[in-house]
Scaffold this motif. Structure first.
Motif, mmCIF file in Angstrom:
data_model
loop_
_atom_site.group_PDB
_atom_site.id
_atom_site.type_symbol
_atom_site.label_atom_id
_atom_site.label_comp_id
_atom_site.label_asym_id
_atom_site.label_seq_id
_atom_site.Cartn_x
_atom_site.Cartn_y
_atom_site.Cartn_z
ATOM 1 N N PHE A 1 -130.312 63.059 -73.894
ATOM 2 C CA PHE A 1 -130.070 62.489 -72.351
ATOM 3 C C PHE A 1 -130.566 63.820 -71.410
ATOM 4 O O PHE A 1 -130.167 63.151 -70.633
ATOM 5 N N ALA A 2 -130.906 65.128 -71.585
ATOM 6 C CA ALA A 2 -131.090 65.434 -70.724
ATOM 7 C C ALA A 2 -132.416 65.278 -69.796
ATOM 8 O O ALA A 2 -132.801 66.229 -69.133
ATOM 9 N N ASP A 3 -133.166 64.304 -70.360
ATOM 10 C CA ASP A 3 -134.677 64.170 -70.294
ATOM 11 C C ASP A 3 -134.286 62.467 -69.367
ATOM 12 O O ASP A 3 -134.438 62.843 -68.117
ATOM 13 N N VAL A 4 -134.294 61.618 -70.503
ATOM 14 C CA VAL A 4 -134.427 60.519 -69.913
ATOM 15 C C VAL A 4 -132.878 59.946 -69.056
ATOM 16 O O VAL A 4 -133.445 59.263 -67.787
ATOM 17 N N GLY A 5 -131.781 60.584 -69.213
ATOM 18 C CA GLY A 5 -130.630 59.986 -69.460
ATOM 19 C C GLY A 5 -130.426 60.594 -68.049
ATOM 20 O O GLY A 5 -129.962 60.297 -67.473
ATOM 21 N N VAL A 6 -130.891 61.900 -67.891
ATOM 22 C CA VAL A 6 -130.895 62.443 -66.863
ATOM 23 C C VAL A 6 -131.550 62.089 -65.168
ATOM 24 O O VAL A 6 -131.313 61.808 -63.956
ATOM 25 N N ALA A 7 -132.626 61.581 -65.758
ATOM 26 C CA ALA A 7 -133.677 60.423 -64.755
ATOM 27 C C ALA A 7 -132.682 59.185 -63.880
ATOM 28 O O ALA A 7 -133.227 58.868 -63.192
ATOM 29 N N VAL A 8 -132.199 59.025 -65.014
ATOM 30 C CA VAL A 8 -131.463 57.487 -64.910
ATOM 31 C C VAL A 8 -130.904 57.881 -63.889
ATOM 32 O O VAL A 8 -130.800 57.435 -62.815
ATOM 33 N N ILE A 9 -129.772 58.609 -64.099
ATOM 34 C CA ILE A 9 -128.558 59.039 -63.096
ATOM 35 C C ILE A 9 -129.103 59.581 -62.104
ATOM 36 O O ILE A 9 -128.472 59.023 -60.592
ATOM 37 N N ALA A 10 -130.028 60.391 -61.636
ATOM 38 C CA ALA A 10 -130.904 61.205 -60.300
ATOM 39 C C ALA A 10 -131.232 60.323 -59.770
ATOM 40 O O ALA A 10 -131.422 59.871 -58.653
#
Length: 787
Positions: free
Chosen positions: A765-774
């Motif tokens: 989540f800290a990698d791809v999840g954060v990227a999608v949200i950003a």
């Protein structure tokens, strides 16, 4: 005359006029330099040397002189007229980190002056010295791009195509993910012997992450170690090594799903931004004799006649010869109210014809047309990166290696020094570090935010020439305005009439109109317009006798056996006529009949309708000082200043005095504050160039405005400056939301991972999840167009 070589250096950040003179003197004294000229307004040093001279050494010596006198100045070689420019499409570019690497390596190719990769539009813009080097450079670019990210296809930009890269999602990848997820589900739900469990998870892993591992191996062979493929490969293979099969597959599965959603989000934002600037015309209806021919806008030449039918987009700038219609100008100006045009009206490419049939004579070729310039400005705006973007690029370069080495230390050191610690536990924690260490959330979302801000501004009729100017608008504390055409309409109007009533059967306005009827001066035209509006008829010139212009004073005419004088106070004194002294904010025209004073009129340049509200809004949003510089009289300047509530007014200034006054204001502003000069972009080029941010008002169709300014307001409304600053602030808020959110989440999960609390699920989540949200958050900046 011996042959010479000419070079131009741009001295960014040069603020000292005295230092500029010293630089010119010292560079001019260098051996082999025939002449050196420093233009402080444009911050350009032009050097001419003998053709036989070692130009490279001379440039280095010049740079040393500049750095010695002005250490903070950044020196760049300007692109000369003979420099070439090439735009390539990097189709298949999906890795933002790879985009930065491509940009850096292409910039180091021999003969390349500059290279810029715009990850959002997948465009690579290259400037190089000679046309002869083009094929070699393009070939090298292709090799570099394929080496850094396999699967990239380098192609020339098709300017006639609106489709470009379709940003499609690979269906085969989705099928592989689905089958891999099925095997993973079976392995998790049901119990199997060890070898069967390993086989299920291994098959699942190969289907889901095989391509990632393969890319990582290929990149390591090419020397590209620290990328996301390597990180995910090491993290998941490490999980298998410590027999955490489900987590190894799960991390790769959710990483790939996250990447899929990330691509969808980026592609959606690309299409949204592209739609904002979808103003390029598809075709032109060229009139050839009595026939019509559908051609590309590039094929039409100046002087050709084109037909624009209802519902069609205007393909080229021109003048209406026949027809009457309403035009939708919103794509260029952001204004929803249609504009009426008829024979004699100028129209610009990008407008949409609403109802009538128009016959138009083309006045500019497509490459020089308004729509072409706007598209070029917006598309190339990303080449001027904001300080925040440059910081993130530098940060990403060091962030990943630091986290990787921290992970290595975390896996080795604690088991050696902490009693009871096991390698498998600390290796797992280190693998969590690796999963988090990709900076994609920042590298993608930050440029996307700025690009969206520029796109949203353009939809509002505001052209911002680079992310650096968009970010600079956040720090504005002083706004300096020109008067005529900026705060005022630049159109003279009779604002006061004092009639002493001494002329039988004729008003003073009518008498003045007769006197001014043969003059083309703007003052005369305003009097004639006032007469036409009042009486709804034209002057009968047959009644005029003995028309005489008195140089520097006014006009004398004979009408209906009366001698009418109209002019300034000097004319009254010359004719020894006692007149009324008038102190008014405008030009005073005195009128006398048969030697007797009849009254006067005041002609003023009218203040724009939204000027007062615009200046009030600027104060409301925190601008500290509002100043006006004008060449007009002190009385006029003071009157306008009082009407609009300006903090300072400086009148009766010549162009060079405006620059001097601007430099004084520059010294008095806050250290981090920015000074904006707002002018018409035609007569104010020196001041626009000198200001931190030059803003051209009323730039619609004005080549000079587009060239001179950093920001162009496509309508003549001062309120657009308020909108531009609001868009800049909204963009900054969203950009910093992404920075804080991404670094905050990654930092927290890194600490939790080191403490053994966070698992790989949180790391994903800290990698791809954060990227999608950003990325989704960055897309919100485009709603700034509604401000």
């Amino acid at each position: 005359m011996s042959a010479t070589i000419k070079k131009e250096l741009l001295l960014e950040g040069l603020d000292c006029a005295n230092c500029a003179a010293k630089i010119e003197h010292k560079v001019k004294s260098l051996d082999s330099v025939s002449t050196a000229t420093m233009n402080f307004m444009t911050k350009t040093l032009t050097i001419e040397t003998a053709a036989t001279a070692e130009v490279h050494d001379i440039i280095n010596e010049a740079v040393s002189i500049i750095k010695k006198l002005e250490p903070d100045v950044t020196v760049k070689e300007k692109r000369m007229a003979n420099a070439e420019k090439k735009t390539l499409m990097l189709n298949g570019l999906d890795c933002s980190n790879c985009a930065a690497k491509i940009e850096k390596e292409v910039g180091n190719i021999s003969g390349v002056k500059s290279a810029n990769v715009d990850f959002v539009s997948k465009r690579l813009i290259i400037e190089f010295n000679s046309k002869h080097d083009e094929k070699r450079i393009v070939d090298e670019v292709s090799k570099i791009a394929r080496r850094i990210e396999s699967g990239i296809k380098v192609a020339e930009e098709d300017k006639n195509s609106k489709k470009g890269d379709e940003y499609g999602i690979n269906r085969l990848e989705i099928v592989k993910l689905a089958i891999g997820a099925l095997f993973f589900g079976v392995g998790v739900i049901f119990s199997f012997p060890f070898w069967a469990e390993l086989s299920l998870f291994l098959i699942s892993y190969v289907l889901v992450g095989g391509q990632v591992v393969l890319k990582a191996v290929k990149n390591i062979i090419r020397g590209q170690v620290f990328d996301e493929n390597f990180l995910m490969g090491v993290a998941t293979i490490g999980a298998f090594a410590i027999r955490e099969f489900p987590e190894g597959v799960a991390v790769m599965l959710f990483y790939q799903i996250g990447e899929l959603f990330q691509n969808i989000a980026v592609n959606r934002s690309r299409r949204s931004i592209k739609a904002l600037m979808d103003i390029r015309p598809d075709y032109a209806n060229l009139k050839v004799g009595s026939e019509e021919k559908t051609v590309s806008p590039e094929e039409v030449k100046i002087g050709d006649i084109i037909i624009i039918k209802p519902g069609e987009r205007v393909p080229l700038d021109g003048k209406v010869l026949e027809g009457k219609s309403m035009l939708d100008t919103s794509a260029l100006t952001g204004e929803s109210v249609p504009r009426e045009v008829e024979a004699g009206s100028d129209i610009l490419s990008g407008f949409i014809n609403k109802n009538g049939l128009l016959t138009v004579e083309v006045t500019k070729e497509f490459g020089e047309s308004t729509v072409a310039k706007i598209l070029d400005l917006v598309q190339n705006a990303s080449s001027k990166k904001a300080p925040t973007e440059n910081f993130i690029t530098r940060f990403a370069r060091y962030y990943t290696p630091v986290v990787v080495f921290a992970a290595l230390a975390l896996s080795v050191i604690p088991p050696l020094i902490i009693s009871g610690a096991t390698f498998s536990d600390w290796i797992y924690r280190a693998l969590v570090f690796l999963v988090i260490s990709c900076p994609c959330a920042l590298v993608i979302s930050i440029p996307l935010g700025f690009f969206g801000g520029i796109g949203g501004a353009s939809k509002n009729g505001i052209l911002i020439k680079g992310s650096n100017y968009l970010e600079a608008l956040n720090a504005v504390d002083t706004v300096v305005f020109d008067k005529t055409g900026t705060l005022t309409k630049g159109v003279f109007k009779v604002t006061k009439v004092t009639d002493h009533g001494i002329i039988p059967d004729m008003t003073i306005l009518e008498a003045a109109a007769y006197a001014e009827s043969y003059s083309n001066h703007p003052i005369s035209q305003s009097i004639l317009q006032a007469y036409n509006n009042a009486y709804d008829k034209e002057i009968n010139k047959d009644e005029i006798e003995n028309y005489e212009e008195i140089s520097g004073h006014g006009i004398s005419v004979k009408v209906r056996d009366r001698i009418i004088l109209a002019g300034n106070a000097g004319l009254m004194r010359k004719e020894a006529i006692a007149y009324e002294e008038v102190d008014a904010a405008g030009t005073v025209v005195h009128v006398a009949v048969d030697g007797k004073y009849a009254g006067h009129m005041v002609i003023s340049d009218e203040v724009k309708d939204d000027a007062a509200n615009a200046l009030k809004s600027l104060k409301t949003i925190g601008i500290k000082k509002l100043v006006m510089l004008t060449g007009d009289s002190k009385a006029v300047g003071t009157k306008v200043g009082q009407t609009l509530g300006l903090d300072e007014v400086h009148a009766e200034l010549l162009p060079h005095q405006k620059v001097e006054k601007l430099e004084e204001l520059e010294k008095n502003k806050s250290p981090k504050g920015k000074l904006v000069f707002v002018g018409d972009g035609i007569n104010d080029a020196p001041v626009l160039a000198r200001a931190d941010i030059g803003v051209a008002m009323g730039g619609l169709g004005s080549d000079a405005a587009i060239e001179a300014a950093d920001v162009v307001l496509m309508t003549d409304e001062p309120a657009k400056l308020v909108t531009a600053i609001k868009i800049a602030r909204r963009t900054r808020v969203i950009v910093w939301q992404n920075i804080i959110f991404a670094l905050g989440v990654k930092g927290i999960v890194l600490l939790l991972g080191a403490g053994g609390i966070a698992t790989m699920w949180e790391a994903v989540f800290a990698d791809v999840g954060v990227a999608v949200i950003a990325i989704l958050n960055a897309m919100r900046v485009m709603k700034a167009e509604k401000l």
